[in-house]
Design an enzyme around this catalytic site. Structure first.
Site, short mmCIF file in Angstrom:
data_model
loop_
_atom_site.label_atom_id
_atom_site.label_comp_id
_atom_site.label_asym_id
_atom_site.label_seq_id
_atom_site.Cartn_x
_atom_site.Cartn_y
_atom_site.Cartn_z
N HIS A 1 0.81 -1.35 -0.01
CA HIS A 1 0.18 -0.02 0.07
C HIS A 1 0.76 1.18 0.14
O HIS A 1 0.49 2.04 -0.71
CB HIS A 1 -0.96 -0.07 1.09
CG HIS A 1 -2.29 -0.81 0.95
ND1 HIS A 1 -2.42 -2.18 0.95
CD2 HIS A 1 -3.53 -0.26 0.52
CE1 HIS A 1 -3.47 -2.45 0.51
NE2 HIS A 1 -4.34 -1.23 0.48
N LYS B 1 -9.54 -7.75 8.11
CA LYS B 1 -10.58 -8.02 9.51
C LYS B 1 -10.23 -6.57 10.24
O LYS B 1 -9.44 -6.18 10.07
CB LYS B 1 -10.04 -9.11 10.31
CG LYS B 1 -8.46 -8.93 10.67
CD LYS B 1 -8.07 -9.75 11.83
CE LYS B 1 -6.65 -9.67 12.18
NZ LYS B 1 -6.17 -9.44 13.64
S1 SF4 Z 1 -5.51 -14.91 15.11
FE1 SF4 Z 1 -3.97 -14.02 16.37
S2 SF4 Z 1 -2.05 -14.00 15.26
FE2 SF4 Z 1 -3.77 -14.43 13.81
S3 SF4 Z 1 -4.08 -12.74 12.69
FE3 SF4 Z 1 -5.43 -12.90 14.55
S4 SF4 Z 1 -4.55 -11.87 16.23
FE4 SF4 Z 1 -2.93 -12.18 14.62
#
Ligand code: SF4
Lengths: 197, 266
Positions: free
Chosen positions: A38, A103
């Site tokens: 990015h 996310k």
């Molecule tokens: S599960 Fe834990 S290690 Fe994996 S992306 Fe999410 S915060 Fe990061």
């Protein structure tokens, strides 16, 4: 409600019908990019240069996979936190970016720009990288190969599970979904206001 | 050790997923928990990392004071092991050498973070955790005022979890340090995360507080992946220590559901 099948690049018709909270299975072609890619794209735009691929109509997946083992298409490949890309995102939306997969929260600026440009934000399940890798059928370097896991890759996906978090009207599932189950609001705001982001 | 931590999710976490699945009322939430269980199965059977963020390796090494380490530095030995484990195990190299220039480290996923504690006895116990960045980024520390008291502590912890929302990949394991001083408090929060899920503190009043906070956190509605539901935390761990009369430090170290820990005893 069963998951909706959506093909990428996303048609305008699909894009407008998707609503926050819809479970989807994504198919077709998407591009990966995270922090370093990015940053480079933003630098190119600043210099007035073209992006290394035509972003109009496309979907970007925020991911930095683990190295593939021999015989694997890709290593574990779950989403990374989208908020780190917020600074760069409105400029990409103005160029026609239509879908994002990651996310976590998006900024107000990103949500406003999504409404203006009609785009959709999906979340994949953070931490389910081994499972998600199963829905990735091919992977090829598109640009910035020197960045390793942070390069831009073109992926072909089949039935990649995700949830619509922010739709083209700006509805945010992180707010709506939480409200349905919230029993505990006591004083949570009291400290939040004192803690900087 | 590093590979196992990344391929094999601990039984404590898998069991926590299963019991959460029974209690979760959100359809999306259930769906996510099922996918996480499936993900852990795939990682275990195909020997691939459960999450692409294979983390920073954090060690707590308990060195018995009667134990003598010969033949070189224990720090170098640990880093050598991590380098080898990560590189040969196709785990991700996620360390930059310089926090400002962001220059990538030359030692594959090293240096690690290594805490050494001197303890009685002649044993050497190495606890390792592969700590993800997403949940670490949402962690926080605050020097509360003693007048804020227990209620202030609870509100602060809840506010940090609420603020983290989906970013820390819930369901979470919430590690809390209370007391000590500025740096000690953060270490206590991290250390608490090394305790297996379901193990309560030995102190009755702290154990009660852990249970109460767990309930309150699960009433926030955040749910698996922040998409709504009543499984926001799999567990809450609290460690306390004495502190200055004017101080009440509280640190909240969030861990995601990819709570990866291993231990060896020598
Ligand atoms: S599960 Fe834990 S290690 Fe994996 S992306 Fe999410 S915060 Fe990061």
């Amino acid at each position: 409600m069963p998951a909706l099948h959506i093909t990428n690049p996303i048609s305008e018709q699909d894009l407008l019908k998707l609503r926050a909270g819809d479970r989807v299975l994504l198919n077709g072609t998407i591009y990966t990019a995270r922090d370093a890619a990015h940053k480079r794209m933003a630098e190119s735009l600043q210099k007035g240069e073209a992006l290394p691929f035509d972003i109009a109509g496309q979907t970007i997946y925020y991911v930095g996979p683990t190295p593939a083992k021999p015989g694997q298409v890709i290593g574990s490949a779950g989403p990374t936190t989208s908020g780190r890309m917020d600074k760069y995102t409105p400029a990409l939306l103005d160029l026609g970016l239509k879908g994002m997969i990651g996310k976590g929260y998006r900024s107000e600026e990103v949500i406003e720009s999504m409404k203006k440009n009609q785009a959709v934000y999906f979340a994949a399940i953070g931490g389910s990288g081994a499972l998600i890798a199963k829905s990735i059928k091919s992977m090829e370097v598109m640009a910035y190969g020197d960045l390793g896991p942070e390069a831009i890759y073109k992926l072909t996906i089949k039935d990649f599970p995700a949830v619509v978090i922010i739709d083209s009207e700006g509805n945010d599932w992180y707010k709506i979904g939480k409200q349905q189950f919230q029993e505990q609001t006591r004083n949570v705001e009291k400290f939040s206001s004192r803690i900087s982001e | 050790m590093c590979r196992e931590a990344n391929f094999e999710l601990g039984q404590d976490v898998v069991e926590a997923f299963q019991s959460a699945l029974k209690k979760e009322t959100s359809e999306t939430g259930k769906d996510i928990l099922e996918q996480l269980i499936l993900n852990a199965d795939i990682a275990r059977s195909e020997r691939v990392p459960m999450c692409q963020d294979t983390g920073v390796s954090v060690f707590i090494v308990e060195v018995g004071q009667d134990c003598h380490i010969a033949g070189g530095s224990i720090y170098d030995a640990i880093n050598e092991g991590v380098k080898k484990g990560y590189e040969e195990g196709y785990l991700r190299h996620s360390i930059v050498d310089h926090p400002i220039t962001r220059e990538k480290s030359k030692g594959y996923n090293t240096p690690s973070i290594i805490h050494i504690e001197l303890v009685p006895g002649d044993e050497l116990v190495i606890h390792m955790s592969a700590k993800g960045g997403g949940s670490e980024n949402m962690s926080a520390l605050k020097m509360l005022k003693p007048a804020d008291g227990l209620e202030g502590i609870k509100d602060y912890i809840l506010s940090i979890v609420a603020q983290a929302g989906p970013n820390a990949c819930p369901p979470l394991v919430v590690g809390v340090g209370i007391g000590g001083n500025f740096e000690r408090c953060a270490y206590l929060a991290k250390k608490s995360l090394f305790r297996p899920i379901g193990h309560r503190s030995d102190r009755p009043e702290i154990s009660e507080l852990e249970t109460e906070l767990m309930e309150k956190i699960n009433q926030l509605g955040i749910g698996p992946q922040g998409m709504g539901g009543n499984t926001t935390a799999l567990d809450v761990k609290i460690e306390i220590e004495p502190c200055h009369i004017a101080a009440l430090p509280v640190a909240v170290n969030l861990n995601c559901h990819a709570s990866r820990h291993k231990e060896v005893r020598i």
